[in-house]
Design a protein around this motif. Structure first.
Motif, PDB file in Angstrom:
ATOM      1  N   GLY A 119       2.535  -2.409  30.396  1.00  0.00           N
ATOM      2  CA  GLY A 119       3.952  -2.502  31.085  1.00  0.00           C
ATOM      3  C   GLY A 119       4.168  -1.968  31.804  1.00  0.00           C
ATOM      4  N   ASP A 120       4.970  -1.904  32.553  1.00  0.00           N
ATOM      5  CA  ASP A 120       6.190  -0.741  32.815  1.00  0.00           C
ATOM      6  C   ASP A 120       7.027  -0.303  32.235  1.00  0.00           C
ATOM      7  N   VAL A 121       7.739  -0.965  31.082  1.00  0.00           N
ATOM      8  CA  VAL A 121       8.479  -0.448  30.144  1.00  0.00           C
ATOM      9  C   VAL A 121       7.977  -1.403  28.793  1.00  0.00           C
ATOM     10  N   ILE A 122       7.763   0.110  27.892  1.00  0.00           N
ATOM     11  CA  ILE A 122       7.340  -0.208  26.812  1.00  0.00           C
ATOM     12  C   ILE A 122       8.464  -0.518  25.138  1.00  0.00           C
ATOM     13  N   VAL A 123       8.463  -1.566  25.004  1.00  0.00           N
ATOM     14  CA  VAL A 123       9.996  -2.262  24.082  1.00  0.00           C
ATOM     15  C   VAL A 123       8.980  -1.730  22.436  1.00  0.00           C
ATOM     16  N   THR A 124       9.506  -0.830  21.336  1.00  0.00           N
ATOM     17  CA  THR A 124       9.229  -0.526  20.081  1.00  0.00           C
ATOM     18  C   THR A 124       9.661  -1.021  19.543  1.00  0.00           C
ATOM     19  N   MET A 125       9.550  -1.805  18.290  1.00  0.00           N
ATOM     20  CA  MET A 125      10.439  -2.788  17.623  1.00  0.00           C
ATOM     21  C   MET A 125       9.776  -3.171  15.959  1.00  0.00           C
ATOM     22  N   LEU A 173      14.941   7.018  28.790  1.00  0.00           N
ATOM     23  CA  LEU A 173      14.548   6.048  27.149  1.00  0.00           C
ATOM     24  C   LEU A 173      15.830   5.372  26.764  1.00  0.00           C
ATOM     25  N   VAL A 174      15.878   4.106  25.917  1.00  0.00           N
ATOM     26  CA  VAL A 174      17.145   3.727  25.733  1.00  0.00           C
ATOM     27  C   VAL A 174      16.859   3.387  24.311  1.00  0.00           C
ATOM     28  N   SER A 175      17.173   4.414  23.442  1.00  0.00           N
ATOM     29  CA  SER A 175      17.181   4.022  22.226  1.00  0.00           C
ATOM     30  C   SER A 175      18.553   3.180  20.994  1.00  0.00           C
ATOM     31  N   ARG A 233       9.660   3.828  29.530  1.00  0.00           N
ATOM     32  CA  ARG A 233       9.492   3.901  31.096  1.00  0.00           C
ATOM     33  C   ARG A 233       7.562   4.068  29.971  1.00  0.00           C
ATOM     34  N   ARG A 234       7.289   3.977  30.957  1.00  0.00           N
ATOM     35  CA  ARG A 234       6.083   3.946  30.436  1.00  0.00           C
ATOM     36  C   ARG A 234       5.459   5.313  30.819  1.00  0.00           C
ATOM     37  N   ASP A 235       5.797   5.671  31.765  1.00  0.00           N
ATOM     38  CA  ASP A 235       5.260   7.565  31.707  1.00  0.00           C
ATOM     39  C   ASP A 235       5.088   8.235  30.706  1.00  0.00           C
ATOM     40  N   VAL A 236       6.528   8.180  29.938  1.00  0.00           N
ATOM     41  CA  VAL A 236       6.922   8.769  28.949  1.00  0.00           C
ATOM     42  C   VAL A 236       6.353   8.244  27.852  1.00  0.00           C
ATOM     43  N   ILE A 237       6.001   7.424  27.257  1.00  0.00           N
ATOM     44  CA  ILE A 237       5.217   6.782  26.275  1.00  0.00           C
ATOM     45  C   ILE A 237       3.490   7.522  26.765  1.00  0.00           C
ATOM     46  N   LYS A 255      -6.396  21.035  29.673  1.00  0.00           N
ATOM     47  CA  LYS A 255      -6.127  21.488  31.033  1.00  0.00           C
ATOM     48  C   LYS A 255      -4.950  21.189  30.639  1.00  0.00           C
ATOM     49  N   LYS A 256      -4.687  21.255  29.164  1.00  0.00           N
ATOM     50  CA  LYS A 256      -2.797  21.230  29.314  1.00  0.00           C
ATOM     51  C   LYS A 256      -2.346  21.760  30.177  1.00  0.00           C
ATOM     52  N   PRO A 257      -1.015  21.897  30.735  1.00  0.00           N
ATOM     53  CA  PRO A 257       0.046  22.580  31.110  1.00  0.00           C
ATOM     54  C   PRO A 257       1.123  22.658  30.703  1.00  0.00           C
ATOM     55  N   ILE A 258       1.389  24.188  30.742  1.00  0.00           N
ATOM     56  CA  ILE A 258       2.769  23.973  29.971  1.00  0.00           C
ATOM     57  C   ILE A 258       3.494  23.570  30.603  1.00  0.00           C
ATOM     58  N   TYR A 259       4.072  23.140  31.687  1.00  0.00           N
ATOM     59  CA  TYR A 259       5.272  22.020  32.109  1.00  0.00           C
ATOM     60  C   TYR A 259       4.869  20.948  32.663  1.00  0.00           C
ATOM     61  N   VAL A 260       5.558  20.198  33.004  1.00  0.00           N
ATOM     62  CA  VAL A 260       5.043  18.845  33.160  1.00  0.00           C
ATOM     63  C   VAL A 260       6.132  18.534  34.687  1.00  0.00           C
ATOM     64  N   ILE A 261       5.752  17.532  35.158  1.00  0.00           N
ATOM     65  CA  ILE A 261       6.412  17.728  36.878  1.00  0.00           C
ATOM     66  C   ILE A 261       6.155  16.241  36.729  1.00  0.00           C
TER      67      ILE A 261
END
Ligand code: UDP
Ligand code: MG
Length: 321
Positions: A91-97, A120-122, A165-169, A306-312
């Motif tokens: 999904g573009d958005v993921i809901v957990t419950m 992210l909506v909590s 949102r998808r990219d958060v997850i 190859k994990k960066p120490i920043y987030v683009i």
């Protein structure tokens, strides 16, 4: 308003021995989701249930094409169940419950209203329907503590009902029982987090899987999260500062004792202070050593994968390959 870019929603639900809740849950969820203006999928993750949960999931997944049911080989815990669901969602958005009907599927549209301006909506169970002494009180203290320590103020870290949102997850790795810390960790990466009041129901059927012992685990997890937040790319600064402090105090104590021995001729062999001085020096050296080993681990961790120490967030303009 529900954003236009939301074409497909994924709902991830962990289930551990929830045979009495699944059918009603699925019915209520379907009622809510089928009236929404986008496609959806429901991912049920059976976390090694020993009751009729797997059988019921088989039935539901064969009769409803929106359903994907995963079965874990044994009980891995709620966080692992979420992680498994995340790996499969599209999904573009993921809901957990939760799968025990304590969260209300009717709140999902309410969360989605905010997903355009936030990542992210909590959910916030303002009127939480759990026993006070064993659940609400420890949780109030935990929420206060987590907010203070992580600097991300939320009323209810424990609420499973959340929308991402998808990219958060997809950029998140979960360990242990860390799912409650997702908002804190995400917000350090620059993710915009908000909270929305949601309804909460008492557990009508089935048993809660947690008790008071969770509080201790939450505190230990909080220490881990805080350490990773502050020092994950510079562990020597954490271990080293304690190490240097320890060495220095040990050195001063030893200096003082040496002075008394050499210039005043006192016996120092039987003094507890001598033990303390030596101990502080040894512990200090070990702490510095641990810091240096951790520094090497950090390099291995980041460079081998190859994990960066920043987030683009976004790249504009032409990218040379
Ligand atoms: N759960 C799970 N694995 C576990 C424990 C719980 O998948 O090891 C699921 C459980 O089936 C429920 C959700 O996680 O859907 C929340 O659990 P519970 O209701 O027991 O927690 P509480 O609401 O009491 O905090
Ligand atoms: Mg519950």
């Amino acid at each position: 308003m529900i954003p236009e870019w939301l074409k497909r929603l994924s709902v991830v639900i962990p289930l551990y021995n929830e045979e009495e809740n699944i059918e009603e849950l699925h019915e209520r969820l379907t009622n809510v989701l089928s009236s929404m203006p986008f496609d959806y999928e429901i991912i049920y993750v059976d976390d090694g249930s020993t009751d009729r949960t797997p059988a019921l999931l088989e039935k539901i997944s064969s009769s409803d094409e929106h359903v994907l049911a995963l079965s874990l080989r044994r009980n891995f815990g709620q966080t692992a169940a979420f992680a498994a669901g995340f790996d499969f969602c599209r999904g573009d958005v993921i809901v957990t419950m939760d799968g025990d009907l304590q969260n209300d599927p009717a709140d999902i549209p309410k969360l989605l209203e905010h997903i355009d301006e936030c990542d992210l909506v909590s959910g916030w169970r303002k009127k939480r329907k759990d026993p006070f002494l064993t659940r609400r009180l420890p949780s109030m203290i935990a929420n206060w503590l987590i907010s203070r320590v992580t600097g991300v103020s939320l009323h209810d870290y424990g609420c499973s009902l959340k929308a991402y949102r998808r990219d958060v997850i997809k950029n998140l790795r979960l360990y242990g029982e860390m799912h409650r810390f997702i908002p804190a960790v995400a917000s350090w990466y620059g993710v915009r987090v908000t909270e929305v009041e949601t309804t909460h129901h008492p557990r009508l059927r089935g048993k809660s899987k947690y008790g008071l012992s969770r509080t201790v685990k939450v505190i230990l997890d909080l220490i881990t999260v805080k350490f990773l937040q502050s020092f994950s790319t510079k562990p020597i600064q954490f271990f080293g500062s304690f190490g240097l402090l320890s060495c220095l105090s040990g050195f001063l104590i030893s200096l003082y004792l040496s002075f008394r021995k050499i210039f005043l001729g006192e016996e120092i062999g039987g003094r507890p202070l001598l033990l303390l001085g030596v101990l502080l020096i040894i512990v200090g050296i070990q702490l510095i050593g641990m810091g240096l080993i951790s520094e090497m681990l950090v390099r291995v961790y980041h460079e081998s994968q190859k994990k960066p120490i920043y987030v683009i967030k976004k790249i504009l303009g032409k990218k040379e390959k």
